[in-house]
Motif scaffolding. Sequence first.
Motif, PDB file in Angstrom:
ATOM      1  N   MET A   1      99.651 104.611  -8.933  1.00 49.58           N
ATOM      2  CA  MET A   1      98.581 105.545  -9.201  1.00 49.58           C
ATOM      3  C   MET A   1      97.662 105.651  -7.987  1.00 49.58           C
ATOM      4  O   MET A   1      97.423 104.674  -7.292  1.00 49.58           O
ATOM      5  N   LYS A   2      97.127 106.859  -7.761  1.00 54.21           N
ATOM      6  CA  LYS A   2      96.146 107.094  -6.711  1.00 54.21           C
ATOM      7  C   LYS A   2      94.894 107.683  -7.344  1.00 54.21           C
ATOM      8  O   LYS A   2      94.983 108.525  -8.236  1.00 54.21           O
ATOM      9  N   THR A   3      93.738 107.260  -6.876  1.00 48.13           N
ATOM     10  CA  THR A   3      92.483 107.768  -7.429  1.00 48.13           C
ATOM     11  C   THR A   3      91.707 108.512  -6.352  1.00 48.13           C
ATOM     12  O   THR A   3      91.724 108.126  -5.174  1.00 48.13           O
ATOM     13  N   TYR A   4      91.042 109.562  -6.768  1.00 51.08           N
ATOM     14  CA  TYR A   4      90.259 110.397  -5.875  1.00 51.08           C
ATOM     15  C   TYR A   4      88.916 110.706  -6.536  1.00 51.08           C
ATOM     16  O   TYR A   4      88.861 111.000  -7.729  1.00 51.08           O
ATOM     17  N   ILE A   5      87.851 110.652  -5.749  1.00 52.27           N
ATOM     18  CA  ILE A   5      86.575 111.135  -6.245  1.00 52.27           C
ATOM     19  C   ILE A   5      86.573 112.647  -6.072  1.00 52.27           C
ATOM     20  O   ILE A   5      87.060 113.168  -5.057  1.00 52.27           O
ATOM     21  N   VAL A   6      86.067 113.372  -7.066  1.00 50.34           N
ATOM     22  CA  VAL A   6      86.232 114.828  -7.062  1.00 50.34           C
ATOM     23  C   VAL A   6      84.929 115.532  -7.438  1.00 50.34           C
ATOM     24  O   VAL A   6      83.970 114.926  -7.926  1.00 50.34           O
TER      25      VAL A   6
ATOM     26  N   VAL B   1      95.902 110.348 -10.151  1.00 51.64           N
ATOM     27  CA  VAL B   1      97.178 111.038  -9.974  1.00 51.64           C
ATOM     28  C   VAL B   1      98.304 110.025 -10.126  1.00 51.64           C
ATOM     29  O   VAL B   1      98.257 108.936  -9.556  1.00 51.64           O
ATOM     30  N   GLY B   2      99.306 110.404 -10.936  1.00 51.27           N
ATOM     31  CA  GLY B   2     100.451 109.521 -11.125  1.00 51.27           C
ATOM     32  C   GLY B   2     100.249 108.462 -12.183  1.00 51.27           C
ATOM     33  O   GLY B   2     101.013 107.501 -12.271  1.00 51.27           O
TER      34      GLY B   2
ATOM     35  N   ALA C   1      89.602 110.644 -15.015  1.00 48.23           N
ATOM     36  CA  ALA C   1      90.437 111.553 -15.810  1.00 48.23           C
ATOM     37  C   ALA C   1      91.821 111.634 -15.194  1.00 48.23           C
ATOM     38  O   ALA C   1      91.964 111.705 -13.961  1.00 48.23           O
ATOM     39  N   LEU C   2      92.835 111.639 -16.043  1.00 46.97           N
ATOM     40  CA  LEU C   2      94.185 111.856 -15.536  1.00 46.97           C
ATOM     41  C   LEU C   2      94.297 113.279 -15.005  1.00 46.97           C
ATOM     42  O   LEU C   2      93.742 114.220 -15.589  1.00 46.97           O
ATOM     43  N   ALA C   3      94.996 113.439 -13.890  1.00 43.48           N
ATOM     44  CA  ALA C   3      95.216 114.772 -13.334  1.00 43.48           C
ATOM     45  C   ALA C   3      95.853 115.650 -14.406  1.00 43.48           C
ATOM     46  O   ALA C   3      96.762 115.212 -15.132  1.00 43.48           O
ATOM     47  N   ARG C   4      95.371 116.886 -14.514  1.00 41.62           N
ATOM     48  CA  ARG C   4      95.855 117.737 -15.608  1.00 41.62           C
ATOM     49  C   ARG C   4      95.876 119.203 -15.199  1.00 41.62           C
ATOM     50  O   ARG C   4      95.218 119.617 -14.231  1.00 41.62           O
ATOM     51  N   THR C   5      96.630 119.958 -15.950  1.00 39.30           N
ATOM     52  CA  THR C   5      96.607 121.414 -15.859  1.00 39.30           C
ATOM     53  C   THR C   5      96.215 121.955 -17.223  1.00 39.30           C
ATOM     54  O   THR C   5      96.259 121.243 -18.223  1.00 39.30           O
TER      55      THR C   5
ATOM     56  N   ALA D   1      98.542 116.730 -19.256  1.00 38.42           N
ATOM     57  CA  ALA D   1      98.248 115.609 -18.355  1.00 38.42           C
ATOM     58  C   ALA D   1      99.481 114.724 -18.287  1.00 38.42           C
ATOM     59  O   ALA D   1      99.952 114.222 -19.311  1.00 38.42           O
ATOM     60  N   ALA D   2     100.013 114.561 -17.087  1.00 40.03           N
ATOM     61  CA  ALA D   2     101.241 113.773 -16.919  1.00 40.03           C
ATOM     62  C   ALA D   2     101.284 113.232 -15.497  1.00 40.03           C
ATOM     63  O   ALA D   2     100.595 113.748 -14.604  1.00 40.03           O
ATOM     64  N   PRO D   3     102.088 112.207 -15.257  1.00 40.63           N
ATOM     65  CA  PRO D   3     102.163 111.615 -13.917  1.00 40.63           C
ATOM     66  C   PRO D   3     102.638 112.587 -12.847  1.00 40.63           C
ATOM     67  O   PRO D   3     102.377 112.365 -11.655  1.00 40.63           O
ATOM     68  N   ASP D   4     103.322 113.678 -13.241  1.00 46.36           N
ATOM     69  CA  ASP D   4     103.850 114.595 -12.233  1.00 46.36           C
ATOM     70  C   ASP D   4     102.857 115.688 -11.836  1.00 46.36           C
ATOM     71  O   ASP D   4     103.150 116.521 -10.982  1.00 46.36           O
TER      72      ASP D   4
END
Length: 367
Positions: free
Chosen positions: A1-6, A27-28, A59-63, A78-81
């Motif tokens: 997993m990778k984390t980003y401040i947004v 992400v991931g 938050a998990l990366a999501r669309t 929301a999924a690892p991909d």
Amino acid sequence: MKTYIVGGAVRDALLGLPVQDKDWVVVGGTAEAMLARGFTAVGKDFPVFLHPHTHEEYALARTERKSGHGYTGFVVHAAPDVTLEEDLLRRDLTINAMARGEDGTLVDPYGGQRDLAAKLLRHVSPAFAEDPVRILRVARFAARFDGFAVAEETLALMCQMVDGGEADHLVPERVWQEISRGLMAPAPMRMIEVLDACGALARCLPEVVARRRIDPLLPGVLRCAVARDLPLAHRWALLVGHDVAAAESASARLKVPMACRDQAVILAREGETLSTASSAVARLDLLSRCDAFRRPERLSTLLEAAPCAHPVPGAAVARWLATLAAAQSVDGGGVARQCADKSAIPAAIRSARLAAIEAADVTAGRG
């Protein structure tokens, strides 16, 4: 997993502003992996977690895919991909669609840094049109970042959203949330101007649209509120408290807090009277209408807000405070005990208060 401040934390840091809250995107990752690391799940509509030590939101990366009207009509994936760029693509403005990695690397796929430099509020993608709250957010950001302009294509899209009826699905609580934040920003009139330019003001606050047609002083009124650092209730009163019916209808529609509603109604009803009520009787009547004997703060808040909309000399402010103090000096219970006829108590108390006010005027050389 990778984390980003947004989002806002990245934007404000680039602007050299204090960073109040930090939001993170993972992400991931999966919900199971987050829980295994000690995070606490708090999201209802999509997977959001609180860090076990900092309590910041991750938050998990999501669309998102539009599934209905309004700001709740979305299906979240929301999924690892899901990539970071896909997550940022669903955000409202380019200046809010930047991220910074744990190593400090800035991720800016949609030109947020460029638009910060140009002082432009520009939407990230056509998906902006799927959430009507974004209209309010753009207006609120215009109020917060004074000097920023709304990009022409973004304003055109906002107009299309209003014309298409998307803004009609805004719920009062969300409208008030954004309006109240914009009113407390450095340039609240910019929020009003942006909402008016796209037609949303007529949907949310038609009373202000009507006022703008006949009152050129509103910008100055709101600038005065900012200069005097007035609280929210005062600013709401100055926005809609030009007319009692407008204050009541706008407050009811947006379900504003009662303190804001009361302040707006009192300012609309009594604002001009502050400078015209010269006799002791007129001043006592105003105090009675404001219920200032039980709630003296109503007079003080009226005196704080009214000068932005009505000329109230400093001497008049002092006189009003002295008037209230004189009226409050009357022992209502003592007056009541002296009345054999209980029905005569209200008139007796009023008479005693009037006498106290007149006596204070004489002492001050105003009698």
